[in-house]
Design a protein around this motif. Structure first.
Motif, PDB file in Angstrom:
ATOM      1  N   SER A   6       0.839  -1.206  -0.063  1.00  0.00           N
ATOM      2  CA  SER A   6       0.033   0.151  -0.089  1.00  0.00           C
ATOM      3  C   SER A   6       0.982   1.095   0.069  1.00  0.00           C
ATOM      4  CB  SER A   6      -1.005   0.156   1.109  1.00  0.00           C
ATOM      5  OG  SER A   6      -0.123   0.205   2.435  1.00  0.00           O
ATOM      6  N   PRO A   7       0.240   2.592  -0.294  1.00  0.00           N
ATOM      7  CA  PRO A   7       0.980   3.554  -0.176  1.00  0.00           C
ATOM      8  C   PRO A   7       1.688   3.745   1.197  1.00  0.00           C
ATOM      9  CG  PRO A   7      -1.077   3.962  -1.813  1.00  0.00           C
ATOM     10  CD  PRO A   7      -0.826   2.452  -1.057  1.00  0.00           C
ATOM     11  N   ARG A   8       0.881   3.435   2.149  1.00  0.00           N
ATOM     12  CA  ARG A   8       1.213   3.936   3.369  1.00  0.00           C
ATOM     13  C   ARG A   8       2.721   2.875   3.878  1.00  0.00           C
ATOM     14  NH1 ARG A   8       0.934   0.821   7.795  1.00  0.00           N
ATOM     15  NH2 ARG A   8      -0.664  -0.510   6.865  1.00  0.00           N
ATOM     16  N   GLU A   9       2.462   1.631   3.285  1.00  0.00           N
ATOM     17  CA  GLU A   9       3.430   0.686   3.720  1.00  0.00           C
ATOM     18  C   GLU A   9       4.949   0.952   2.762  1.00  0.00           C
ATOM     19  OE1 GLU A   9       1.381  -3.531   4.322  1.00  0.00           O
ATOM     20  OE2 GLU A   9       1.241  -2.624   2.238  1.00  0.00           O
ATOM     21  N   LEU A  10       4.563   1.661   1.526  1.00  0.00           N
ATOM     22  CA  LEU A  10       5.805   2.390   0.935  1.00  0.00           C
ATOM     23  C   LEU A  10       6.279   3.261   1.594  1.00  0.00           C
ATOM     24  CD1 LEU A  10       7.949   2.087  -1.600  1.00  0.00           C
ATOM     25  CD2 LEU A  10       6.073   3.355  -2.894  1.00  0.00           C
ATOM     26  N   ALA A  11       5.302   4.290   2.115  1.00  0.00           N
ATOM     27  CA  ALA A  11       5.818   5.471   2.940  1.00  0.00           C
ATOM     28  C   ALA A  11       6.904   4.905   3.707  1.00  0.00           C
ATOM     29  CB  ALA A  11       4.820   6.419   3.072  1.00  0.00           C
ATOM     30  N   GLU A  12       6.392   4.204   4.741  1.00  0.00           N
ATOM     31  CA  GLU A  12       7.108   3.467   5.987  1.00  0.00           C
ATOM     32  C   GLU A  12       8.508   2.888   5.371  1.00  0.00           C
ATOM     33  OE1 GLU A  12       4.430   0.872   7.857  1.00  0.00           O
ATOM     34  OE2 GLU A  12       3.083   2.814   8.575  1.00  0.00           O
ATOM     35  N   ALA A  13       8.340   2.122   4.127  1.00  0.00           N
ATOM     36  CA  ALA A  13       9.501   1.708   3.779  1.00  0.00           C
ATOM     37  C   ALA A  13      10.822   2.520   3.219  1.00  0.00           C
ATOM     38  CB  ALA A  13       9.194   0.401   2.692  1.00  0.00           C
ATOM     39  N   ILE A  14      10.178   3.621   2.824  1.00  0.00           N
ATOM     40  CA  ILE A  14      11.116   4.568   2.405  1.00  0.00           C
ATOM     41  C   ILE A  14      11.552   5.027   3.624  1.00  0.00           C
ATOM     42  CG2 ILE A  14      11.328   7.035   1.525  1.00  0.00           C
ATOM     43  CD1 ILE A  14       9.047   5.989  -0.539  1.00  0.00           C
ATOM     44  N   GLN A  15      11.200   5.252   4.764  1.00  0.00           N
ATOM     45  CA  GLN A  15      11.850   5.817   5.688  1.00  0.00           C
ATOM     46  C   GLN A  15      12.613   4.854   6.877  1.00  0.00           C
ATOM     47  OE1 GLN A  15      11.510   9.093   6.604  1.00  0.00           O
ATOM     48  NE2 GLN A  15      10.533   9.519   4.580  1.00  0.00           N
ATOM     49  N   GLY A  16      12.542   3.731   6.208  1.00  0.00           N
ATOM     50  CA  GLY A  16      13.104   2.366   7.200  1.00  0.00           C
ATOM     51  C   GLY A  16      14.793   2.529   6.981  1.00  0.00           C
ATOM     52  N   PRO A  17      15.101   1.632   7.706  1.00  0.00           N
ATOM     53  CA  PRO A  17      16.645   1.773   7.669  1.00  0.00           C
ATOM     54  C   PRO A  17      17.339   1.103   6.325  1.00  0.00           C
ATOM     55  CG  PRO A  17      15.900  -0.266   8.999  1.00  0.00           C
ATOM     56  CD  PRO A  17      14.671   0.835   8.604  1.00  0.00           C
ATOM     57  N   VAL A  18      16.537  -0.173   5.714  1.00  0.00           N
ATOM     58  CA  VAL A  18      17.176  -0.609   4.354  1.00  0.00           C
ATOM     59  C   VAL A  18      16.430   0.166   3.430  1.00  0.00           C
ATOM     60  CG1 VAL A  18      16.955  -2.726   3.161  1.00  0.00           C
ATOM     61  CG2 VAL A  18      16.832  -2.781   5.783  1.00  0.00           C
ATOM     62  N   PRO A  19      17.359   0.689   2.277  1.00  0.00           N
ATOM     63  CA  PRO A  19      16.914   1.300   1.170  1.00  0.00           C
ATOM     64  C   PRO A  19      16.005   0.407   0.289  1.00  0.00           C
ATOM     65  CG  PRO A  19      19.330   1.675   1.538  1.00  0.00           C
ATOM     66  CD  PRO A  19      18.806   0.513   2.415  1.00  0.00           C
ATOM     67  N   THR A  20      14.981   0.945  -0.060  1.00  0.00           N
ATOM     68  CA  THR A  20      13.937   0.276  -1.012  1.00  0.00           C
ATOM     69  C   THR A  20      14.275   0.899  -2.503  1.00  0.00           C
ATOM     70  OG1 THR A  20      12.568   0.524   0.581  1.00  0.00           O
ATOM     71  CG2 THR A  20      11.835  -0.038  -1.596  1.00  0.00           C
ATOM     72  N   GLN A  21      14.371   0.018  -3.416  1.00  0.00           N
ATOM     73  CA  GLN A  21      14.433   0.261  -4.803  1.00  0.00           C
ATOM     74  C   GLN A  21      13.153   0.597  -5.325  1.00  0.00           C
ATOM     75  OE1 GLN A  21      17.888  -2.284  -6.850  1.00  0.00           O
ATOM     76  NE2 GLN A  21      16.849  -3.419  -5.526  1.00  0.00           N
ATOM     77  N   ILE A  22      12.802   1.751  -5.929  1.00  0.00           N
ATOM     78  CA  ILE A  22      11.558   2.204  -6.797  1.00  0.00           C
ATOM     79  C   ILE A  22      11.632   2.102  -7.889  1.00  0.00           C
ATOM     80  CG2 ILE A  22       9.387   3.452  -6.324  1.00  0.00           C
ATOM     81  CD1 ILE A  22      10.641   4.501  -3.618  1.00  0.00           C
ATOM     82  N   VAL A  23      11.008   1.597  -8.813  1.00  0.00           N
ATOM     83  CA  VAL A  23      10.814   1.726 -10.141  1.00  0.00           C
ATOM     84  C   VAL A  23       9.633   1.957 -10.700  1.00  0.00           C
ATOM     85  CG1 VAL A  23      11.390   0.448 -12.301  1.00  0.00           C
ATOM     86  CG2 VAL A  23      12.695  -0.127 -10.113  1.00  0.00           C
ATOM     87  N   ASP A  24       9.621   3.020 -11.522  1.00  0.00           N
ATOM     88  CA  ASP A  24       8.292   3.506 -12.176  1.00  0.00           C
ATOM     89  C   ASP A  24       8.242   2.968 -13.606  1.00  0.00           C
ATOM     90  OD1 ASP A  24       6.629   5.102 -13.857  1.00  0.00           O
ATOM     91  OD2 ASP A  24       7.180   6.844 -12.830  1.00  0.00           O
ATOM     92  N   VAL A  25       7.250   2.002 -13.859  1.00  0.00           N
ATOM     93  CA  VAL A  25       7.064   1.198 -14.841  1.00  0.00           C
ATOM     94  C   VAL A  25       5.842   1.573 -15.608  1.00  0.00           C
ATOM     95  CG1 VAL A  25       8.565  -0.929 -13.964  1.00  0.00           C
ATOM     96  CG2 VAL A  25       5.800  -0.721 -13.647  1.00  0.00           C
ATOM     97  N   ARG A  26       5.555   2.906 -15.655  1.00  0.00           N
ATOM     98  CA  ARG A  26       4.322   3.327 -16.412  1.00  0.00           C
ATOM     99  C   ARG A  26       4.914   3.059 -18.051  1.00  0.00           C
ATOM    100  NH1 ARG A  26       3.509   9.248 -13.993  1.00  0.00           N
ATOM    101  NH2 ARG A  26       5.413   8.732 -13.519  1.00  0.00           N
ATOM    102  N   ARG A  27       3.848   2.936 -18.765  1.00  0.00           N
ATOM    103  CA  ARG A  27       4.197   2.796 -20.248  1.00  0.00           C
ATOM    104  C   ARG A  27       4.775   4.052 -20.494  1.00  0.00           C
ATOM    105  NH1 ARG A  27       3.249  -2.153 -21.650  1.00  0.00           N
ATOM    106  NH2 ARG A  27       1.428  -3.181 -21.153  1.00  0.00           N
TER     107      ARG A  27
END
Length: 108
Positions: A6-27
């Motif tokens: 969810s967006p909330r979970e992603l927001a928390e992951a971004i703030q977390g200690p382990v960097p998250t890779q985020i990939v925009d895959v819009r056409r």
């Protein structure tokens, strides 16, 4: 079926200690039409996954998103998982992310 985040979970992951890779895959047409992307994301063409999959750090979670969080991001997440990469797709895509007032940046 790939994992959803969810967006909330992603927001928390971004703030977390382990960097998250985020990939925009819009056409490409949807990416070009949009003005914003999620802060920290990089755009990759979903029709050319085989050319960029090796660029990902397979030791870290990869979150992919498209416009609405449906077929494009789900298919990309499933493809990454097939290659042994932990991946999830963002429910609601960038539209739900932006509607929740989560941070975005202008495209480079």
């Amino acid at each position: 079926m790939p994992t959803a985040i969810s967006p909330r979970e992603l927001a928390e992951a971004i703030q977390g200690p382990v960097p998250t890779q985020i990939v925009d895959v819009r056409r490409k047409t949807a990416f070009d039409a949009g003005a914003q992307m999620i802060t920290g994301a990089s755009w990759r063409n979903p029709d050319d996954t085989d050319s960029w999959i090796a660029e990902l750090d397979s030791s870290r979670l990869v979150i992919v998103y498209c416009v609405h969080g449906h077929q494009v991001s789900q298919d990309c997440a499933a493809r990454l998982e097939d290659e042994g990469i932990r991946a999830a797709y963002l429910t609601g895509g960038i539209e739900q992310w932006a509607a929740g007032n989560h941070p975005t940046i202008g495209k480079p």
